[in-house]
Design a protein around this motif. Structure first.
Motif, short mmCIF file in Angstrom:
data_model
loop_
_atom_site.label_atom_id
_atom_site.label_comp_id
_atom_site.label_asym_id
_atom_site.label_seq_id
_atom_site.Cartn_x
_atom_site.Cartn_y
_atom_site.Cartn_z
N THR A 174 77.41 -35.98 74.42
CA THR A 174 76.38 -35.34 73.17
C THR A 174 76.54 -36.56 72.75
O THR A 174 77.05 -37.62 71.91
CB THR A 174 77.18 -34.20 72.94
OG1 THR A 174 77.47 -33.51 73.14
CG2 THR A 174 75.84 -33.46 71.00
N THR A 175 74.93 -37.20 72.43
CA THR A 175 74.74 -38.04 72.24
C THR A 175 74.48 -38.21 70.41
O THR A 175 73.20 -36.93 70.07
CB THR A 175 73.33 -39.47 71.96
OG1 THR A 175 73.77 -39.77 73.69
CG2 THR A 175 73.60 -40.21 70.96
N VAL A 176 75.01 -38.00 68.90
CA VAL A 176 74.98 -37.55 67.73
C VAL A 176 74.17 -38.93 67.23
O VAL A 176 74.49 -39.69 66.88
CB VAL A 176 76.15 -37.14 67.50
CG1 VAL A 176 75.17 -36.16 65.96
CG2 VAL A 176 77.12 -35.74 68.52
N LEU A 177 73.32 -38.59 66.50
CA LEU A 177 72.14 -39.33 66.10
C LEU A 177 72.35 -39.03 64.30
O LEU A 177 72.33 -37.49 63.78
CB LEU A 177 70.79 -39.78 66.01
CG LEU A 177 69.86 -40.09 64.68
CD1 LEU A 177 70.40 -41.69 64.83
CD2 LEU A 177 68.63 -40.08 65.67
N PHE A 178 72.94 -39.86 63.59
CA PHE A 178 72.34 -39.46 61.57
C PHE A 178 71.88 -40.17 61.07
O PHE A 178 71.99 -41.70 61.15
CB PHE A 178 73.85 -39.12 61.52
CG PHE A 178 74.25 -38.43 59.68
CD1 PHE A 178 74.16 -37.44 59.37
CD2 PHE A 178 73.99 -39.82 58.70
CE1 PHE A 178 74.84 -37.35 58.63
CE2 PHE A 178 74.43 -39.45 57.74
CZ PHE A 178 74.48 -37.97 57.40
N GLY A 179 71.50 -40.16 60.37
CA GLY A 179 70.19 -40.87 59.45
C GLY A 179 69.06 -40.07 58.76
O GLY A 179 68.84 -38.57 57.98
N SER A 180 68.16 -41.06 58.44
CA SER A 180 66.75 -40.70 57.50
C SER A 180 65.93 -41.32 58.01
O SER A 180 65.84 -42.78 58.37
CB SER A 180 67.18 -41.34 56.08
OG SER A 180 66.29 -40.38 54.40
N GLY A 181 64.56 -40.79 57.36
CA GLY A 181 63.27 -41.48 57.31
C GLY A 181 62.55 -42.18 56.42
O GLY A 181 61.72 -43.12 56.53
N ILE A 182 63.91 -42.03 55.32
CA ILE A 182 63.54 -43.46 54.36
C ILE A 182 64.80 -44.18 53.75
O ILE A 182 65.49 -43.55 54.19
CB ILE A 182 62.85 -41.90 52.46
CG1 ILE A 182 62.68 -43.14 51.92
CG2 ILE A 182 64.67 -40.97 52.30
CD1 ILE A 182 61.89 -41.75 51.31
#
Length: 427
Positions: A355-363
């Motif tokens: 599983t590729t797990v992405l964490f972040g934000s668009g700002i």
């Protein structure tokens, strides 16, 4: 003639649109035939590639998030400290974004790279990477994708997932609803209602297809092009119906525990992560998104101020300290989610390996309303290298975030040469 065409177009558009039931825009498939139903037992879909994206609505404190040292020797910043136990399973990126402006009103571009109002002439619109993947591989599971979030906040609802038709995917709003979706079987009467509804909708579609087919023989070239769009919409609805019928009589996995209650987004976060992990493990879906949005209230962590108000901190030390507390809590549970996946076997590897797990934000910075220099962490799925990677923030060496998304798609087996604003794959 034109008035007749307009009435028929309206009929086709209205009926086809009415079949996109709330919560179902993501239930669509690239191909329905030929894939057997997944077994009820855990371990189904062993070795299949999976993708999860977690998006924060108000960003993170960049000075407390990004390291200064590139490579494997990066220092442990205050916001990365909760991921210490997962260090070798993550890669932190800096310099990736979509090159957009819009502040809070561009946060919805996090997984697409495109502003909604600027994407109408694109064949894939502002489709987000989760729905892009679901279009191609989502037919292999009961739920092509799961979108989890809230319907509250400064924008009035989760903005994380969008279809290629420019439709926001409504979220599953709490652990109780998500649990029901995954593990609770419909009553006999409810099941019969759904079977009848599917039959009725199939009949309506047959009538629409016949009417549109007859009409297409009598219109001009311009109108035929527009009718082709309606035919495409009809086919999408047909695929959703076929998928629903295909899974109607397949048993859901046995419930692992009693149905949880909805508390609040802060206290619900661990349970939402647990249910997403179980959804992956039972192969109920292979694609999921979770937005930590406007209903994540600081009061539930003992901070008596609004999250949005705190985000405009003006560099006030006490306010920034409150934000770091909120953000560390989110990263702590992201880390626990990674640990949970790493503890689940998936054949000869772990579920995190699959599983590729992405964490972040668009700002990037809510304080200055910028959407550049986004905080990005990738884990699992071959991306966990224990590194900090930094690319140029501008100039000829600038790398679009969509390049990384395209790389994720290709590793998922989606043979596409572009996604969003990509210029290639991230290397």
């Amino acid at each position: 003639m034109n008035k007749t065409i307009d009435r028929r177009r309206f009929f086709i558009r209205s009926v086809a649109g009415s079949l996109a039931l709330p919560g179902l825009p993501s239930l669509m498939a690239g191909s329905i035939s030929g894939t057997p139903a997944v077994a009820e037992s855990r371990g189904a879909g062993v070795g299949a590639r999976r993708f999860v994206a977690i998006g924060n609505l108000l960003g993170f404190q960049q000075k407390h998030f990004f390291p200064k040292t590139k490579g494997k020797g990066f220092e442990e910043t205050p916001l990365l400290e909760p991921l210490a136990a997962n260090r070798e399973q993550i890669t932190v990126y800096r310099g990736l974004d979509h090159g957009l402006r819009g502040g809070h009103f561009a946060v919805h571009t996090f997984l697409s790279g495109l502003l909604h109002h600027e994407s109408k002439n694109r064949s894939d619109g502002n489709v987000t990477i989760d729905q892009f993947l679901a279009d191609e591989v989502g037919d292999q599971t009961r739920f092509p994708s799961l979108t989890v979030g809230s319907e509250g906040g400064i924008h009035g609802g989760c903005q994380l997932s969008w279809t290629k038709s420019g439709v926001r995917v409504p979220p599953i709003t709490g652990p109780a609803e998500l649990f029901q979706k995954l593990f609770v079987t419909d009553s006999e009467s409810r099941h019969e209602q759904k079977v009848k509804a599917n039959a009725l909708q199939t009949s309506i579609l047959d009538s629409i297809r016949e009417e549109a087919g007859s009409l297409s023989k009598r219109v001009n070239y311009e109108d035929k092009a527009k009718l082709d769009e309606y035919f495409s919409s009809i086919r999408d609805v047909e695929k959703r119906l076929e998928l629903r019928k295909r899974w109607a009589d397949q048993p859901k996995p046995q419930r692992p525990f009693d149905q949880p209650a909805n508390l609040n987004t802060v206290e619900d976060l661990p349970m939402l992560y647990e249910l997403i992990a179980l959804a992956l493990q039972t192969d109920s879906t292979r694609i999921a998104t979770l937005e930590i949005g406007g209903s994540f209230l600081p009061q539930h962590l003992g901070i008596e101020k609004s999250y949005h108000g705190l985000s405009h901190h003006g560099n006030d030390e006490e306010t920034v300290a409150h934000l770091v507390t909120l953000e560390k809590y989110q990263l702590e549970h992201y880390g626990k989610f990674l640990t949970r996946l790493a503890g689940m076997q998936d054949g000869e590897q772990t579920l995190l390996d699959s599983t590729t797990v992405l964490f972040g934000s668009g700002i990037g910075s809510a304080n200055s309303h910028t959407n550049t220099d986004l905080p990005i962490v990738l884990a699992g799925g071959g991306y966990g290298k224990g590194e900090f990677k930094q690319t140029p923030s501008s100039g000829p060496g600038k790398v679009p975030l969509c390049n990384l998304f395209l790389d994720i798609a290709q590793r998922m087996g989606v043979q596409k040469e572009s996604f969003g604003t990509s210029t290639g794959t991230y290397s």
